[in-house]
Write a protein that holds these residues in place. Structure first.
Motif, PDB file in Angstrom:
ATOM      1  N   GLN A 165       1.002  -1.227   0.081  1.00  0.00           N
ATOM      2  CA  GLN A 165      -0.058  -0.055  -0.058  1.00  0.00           C
ATOM      3  C   GLN A 165       0.997   1.395  -0.158  1.00  0.00           C
ATOM      4  O   GLN A 165       0.463   2.249  -0.799  1.00  0.00           O
ATOM      5  CB  GLN A 165      -0.876  -0.082   1.436  1.00  0.00           C
ATOM      6  N   GLU A 166       2.060   1.194   0.768  1.00  0.00           N
ATOM      7  CA  GLU A 166       2.790   2.369   0.663  1.00  0.00           C
ATOM      8  C   GLU A 166       3.337   2.524  -0.720  1.00  0.00           C
ATOM      9  O   GLU A 166       3.821   3.849  -1.005  1.00  0.00           O
ATOM     10  CB  GLU A 166       4.003   1.978   1.798  1.00  0.00           C
ATOM     11  N   GLN A 167       3.911   1.623  -1.399  1.00  0.00           N
ATOM     12  CA  GLN A 167       4.350   1.846  -3.004  1.00  0.00           C
ATOM     13  C   GLN A 167       3.145   2.500  -3.612  1.00  0.00           C
ATOM     14  O   GLN A 167       3.364   3.522  -4.580  1.00  0.00           O
ATOM     15  CB  GLN A 167       4.794   0.623  -3.223  1.00  0.00           C
ATOM     16  N   LYS A 168       1.978   1.809  -3.704  1.00  0.00           N
ATOM     17  CA  LYS A 168       1.009   2.430  -4.313  1.00  0.00           C
ATOM     18  C   LYS A 168       0.537   3.895  -3.954  1.00  0.00           C
ATOM     19  O   LYS A 168       0.579   4.771  -5.065  1.00  0.00           O
ATOM     20  CB  LYS A 168      -0.384   1.593  -4.082  1.00  0.00           C
ATOM     21  N   VAL A 169       0.550   4.578  -2.806  1.00  0.00           N
ATOM     22  CA  VAL A 169       0.227   5.906  -2.236  1.00  0.00           C
ATOM     23  C   VAL A 169       1.515   6.790  -2.741  1.00  0.00           C
ATOM     24  O   VAL A 169       1.290   7.784  -3.382  1.00  0.00           O
ATOM     25  CB  VAL A 169       0.204   5.740  -0.771  1.00  0.00           C
ATOM     26  N   ALA A 170       2.720   5.937  -2.795  1.00  0.00           N
ATOM     27  CA  ALA A 170       3.882   6.672  -3.210  1.00  0.00           C
ATOM     28  C   ALA A 170       3.854   7.050  -4.533  1.00  0.00           C
ATOM     29  O   ALA A 170       4.036   8.241  -5.265  1.00  0.00           O
ATOM     30  CB  ALA A 170       5.275   6.035  -2.824  1.00  0.00           C
ATOM     31  N   ALA A 171       3.419   6.118  -5.426  1.00  0.00           N
ATOM     32  CA  ALA A 171       3.237   6.282  -6.787  1.00  0.00           C
ATOM     33  C   ALA A 171       2.437   7.365  -7.158  1.00  0.00           C
ATOM     34  O   ALA A 171       2.569   7.941  -8.072  1.00  0.00           O
ATOM     35  CB  ALA A 171       3.071   4.767  -7.417  1.00  0.00           C
ATOM     36  N   TRP A 172       1.204   7.248  -6.799  1.00  0.00           N
ATOM     37  CA  TRP A 172      -0.141   8.326  -6.866  1.00  0.00           C
ATOM     38  C   TRP A 172       0.377   9.648  -6.458  1.00  0.00           C
ATOM     39  O   TRP A 172       0.100  10.777  -7.193  1.00  0.00           O
ATOM     40  CB  TRP A 172      -1.137   8.020  -5.802  1.00  0.00           C
ATOM     41  N   LYS A 173       1.565   9.884  -5.329  1.00  0.00           N
ATOM     42  CA  LYS A 173       1.861  11.228  -5.127  1.00  0.00           C
ATOM     43  C   LYS A 173       2.884  11.426  -6.135  1.00  0.00           C
ATOM     44  O   LYS A 173       2.727  12.641  -6.517  1.00  0.00           O
ATOM     45  CB  LYS A 173       2.504  11.029  -3.744  1.00  0.00           C
ATOM     46  N   PHE A 174       3.632  10.601  -6.759  1.00  0.00           N
ATOM     47  CA  PHE A 174       4.507  11.100  -7.916  1.00  0.00           C
ATOM     48  C   PHE A 174       3.717  11.392  -9.003  1.00  0.00           C
ATOM     49  O   PHE A 174       3.996  12.315  -9.753  1.00  0.00           O
ATOM     50  CB  PHE A 174       5.322   9.560  -8.013  1.00  0.00           C
ATOM     51  N   TYR A 175       2.621  10.725  -9.080  1.00  0.00           N
ATOM     52  CA  TYR A 175       1.944  11.294 -10.407  1.00  0.00           C
ATOM     53  C   TYR A 175       1.302  12.590 -10.328  1.00  0.00           C
ATOM     54  O   TYR A 175       1.438  13.560 -11.218  1.00  0.00           O
ATOM     55  CB  TYR A 175       0.675  10.229 -10.752  1.00  0.00           C
ATOM     56  N   LYS A 176       0.831  12.905  -9.146  1.00  0.00           N
ATOM     57  CA  LYS A 176       0.281  14.231  -8.988  1.00  0.00           C
ATOM     58  C   LYS A 176       1.141  15.280  -9.266  1.00  0.00           C
ATOM     59  O   LYS A 176       1.076  16.308  -9.666  1.00  0.00           O
ATOM     60  CB  LYS A 176      -0.487  14.309  -7.600  1.00  0.00           C
ATOM     61  N   PHE A 177       2.429  14.816  -8.785  1.00  0.00           N
ATOM     62  CA  PHE A 177       3.784  15.679  -8.853  1.00  0.00           C
ATOM     63  C   PHE A 177       4.079  15.912 -10.373  1.00  0.00           C
ATOM     64  O   PHE A 177       4.289  17.113 -10.926  1.00  0.00           O
ATOM     65  CB  PHE A 177       4.776  15.265  -8.058  1.00  0.00           C
ATOM     66  N   LEU A 178       3.875  15.005 -10.952  1.00  0.00           N
ATOM     67  CA  LEU A 178       4.370  14.750 -12.662  1.00  0.00           C
ATOM     68  C   LEU A 178       3.616  15.881 -13.290  1.00  0.00           C
ATOM     69  O   LEU A 178       3.855  16.435 -14.321  1.00  0.00           O
ATOM     70  CB  LEU A 178       4.197  13.309 -12.876  1.00  0.00           C
ATOM     71  N   VAL A 179       2.161  15.839 -12.882  1.00  0.00           N
ATOM     72  CA  VAL A 179       1.220  16.682 -13.676  1.00  0.00           C
ATOM     73  C   VAL A 179       0.911  17.875 -13.266  1.00  0.00           C
ATOM     74  O   VAL A 179       0.110  18.472 -13.451  1.00  0.00           O
ATOM     75  CB  VAL A 179       0.079  15.926 -14.080  1.00  0.00           C
TER      76      VAL A 179
END
Length: 462
Positions: free
Chosen positions: A345-359
């Motif tokens: 779950q930590e990886q999934k949330v971290a990935a989502w946060k990175f996506y928000k940063f990316l866009v």
């Protein structure tokens, strides 16, 4: 120059709360598979990752290029049963539809609607995404949002403006008028006897087939959500008449495609002077720039506005178009991002946060500047940095061509279409591209090419 241009577009980085680590190095590792070449990996992706990791020292982004879009699809299709999927990956909607036959992708609604993980004013709200780009992630048989946009592209005409100016030619607005122009070019004394010369090239056989079906109201595929299944509808009389017409173009030396060129991009042939006009992805704008001549850009053709003349494009046919057939739709493509259930779950949330940063607004704008892809946020187009970039008279080389393409995006968003995404839709796309190349080159006759493609598509759907 590139670094200065990117830095000028980027604001101060906003901090995202860190999370506890879960890897051997004490960091949460996010695996990101994509299709980016070395230039984009270095800048802007490398820059954005560096800033994200500085703001989130407990998160590490491990990114890998997996070839092109077909390659990444193949890699993920193999990784799903093996349990080795990445945390997040570039995708096309029809890819996600296939992944979800194994329920492999995350429904992102849980993150988007979360009061802490969802988009904030600081990130840029969902309403700031270009509507067509955001809606694409909901067009699946499964209810939910299974992909989100990163950067988008469409198709555009690139032409040898130097020659066109010298000859007094202009790019027409309709396919019917384009045919007249191609015949004029082919008959010109300078080109009539020129070996290997063809006026017009189209980089994607599949896009040509699907776009003409969309514009002229010819059935291609459809989605039946009530029965939870897609349908391959392209084996019909109107589509066969369309291919017959295009085959006449090919046999007359007016047209070539990537499929009839041994896989060679028509943009390469354009630069070699073997073509004067090519249609390709705006995401590949830089590949149409030449030091030897000026490249012009033009919008994609549309059907004839006069309903009594519209279907003169087809030969000896009474086409019964679908509702709304007289449209000027152009394809919407380019990578979205999907997220996989494999991982913590930590990886999934971290990935989502990175996506928000990316866009974020300025990162999305920076991606456009460096690549030619469209920003996915409305605010990117309105930002002072983007407006200054579009008005900058000092852009040179391939970046001057990217600048022209970037300036056209804002007025194109209402023309976009997306074909339905469902299990087997990837095969439908592949097969209709094969119809063109097979019929053009005489590998199969018209009836056999359509029958074979229909059979393979139907099998994939079921």
């Amino acid at each position: 120059m590139k670094a200065k241009r990117l830095l000028a577009l980027l604001p101060l980085v906003l901090t995202i709360p860190a999370m506890s680590g879960c890897g051997d190095d004490g960091k949460i590792h996010v695996t990101f598979w994509h299709t980016m070449g070395k230039e984009l990996q270095a800048n802007p992706l490398g820059y954005i990752i560096k800033e994200f990791e500085a703001a989130n020292p407990d998160i590490k982004i491990d990114h890998t290029q997996k070839g092109g879009y077909d390659d990444i699809y193949d890699n993920i299709s193999q990784a799903i049963p093996a349990g080795t999927t990445p945390t997040m990956a570039y995708c096309y909607p029809d890819h996600v539809a296939d992944y979800n036959t194994s329920k492999a992708c995350i429904d992102l609604t849980q993150y988007i609607n979360d009061p802490e993980l969802g988009f904030s004013e600081e990130d840029g709200l969902v309403s700031d995404f270009i509507d067509a780009y955001w809606k694409e992630g909901q067009e699946y048989l499964d209810e939910g949002i299974y992909s989100v946009p990163h950067c988008k592209s469409t198709e555009m005409i690139f032409y040898n403006k130097t020659v066109f100016n010298a000859k007094g030619w202009t790019i027409p607005e309709t396919w019917e008028e384009l045919e007249v122009l191609l015949k004029t070019i082919k008959a010109d004394p300078e080109y009539a006897t020129k070996e290997d010369f063809v006026p017009f090239g189209y980089d994607s056989d599949a896009n040509m087939f699907i776009t003409l079906c969309e514009q002229y109201g010819i059935p291609y595929t459809s989605l039946d959500k009530d029965n939870n299944i897609g349908s391959a509808d392209f084996n019909n009389a109107a589509a066969k008449k369309m291919v017959t017409k295009l085959t006449e173009w090919y046999n007359s030396g007016l047209l070539k495609t990537q499929g009839t060129s041994g896989g060679a991009y028509t943009s390469n042939q354009f630069l070699e002077g073997k073509l004067l006009i090519t249609v390709g992805s705006t995401g590949g704008t830089k590949y149409n720039f030449s030091e030897n001549f000026e490249t012009g850009i033009a919008l994609m053709p549309r059907p004839h506005a006069d309903a009594t003349k519209r279907f003169d494009f087809f030969t000896d046919t009474n086409v019964t178009p679908l509702e709304g057939a007289n449209n000027d739709h152009i394809i919407m493509q380019g990578p979205s991002v999907c997220f996989f259930k494999k991982g913590t779950q930590e990886q999934k949330v971290a990935a989502w946060k990175f996506y928000k940063f990316l866009v974020k607004t300025m990162y999305s704008a920076a991606w456009c500047v460096e690549s030619g892809y469209s920003p996915v946020r409305k605010s990117s187009f309105e930002s002072e940095q983007m407006l200054n970039y579009l008005d900058d008279p000092n852009q040179t080389g391939k970046y001057s061509l990217i600048q022209k393409t970037a300036g056209a995006y804002k007025d194109l968003t209402e023309r976009y279409y997306v074909s339905p995404a469902f299990p087997g839709s990837t095969t439908c796309r592949t097969e209709v591209g094969g119809i063109l190349s097979n019929v053009f080159m005489g590998t199969k006759d018209l009836t056999q090419a359509f029958a074979d493609a229909q059979a393979r598509a139907a099998f994939a759907i079921q």
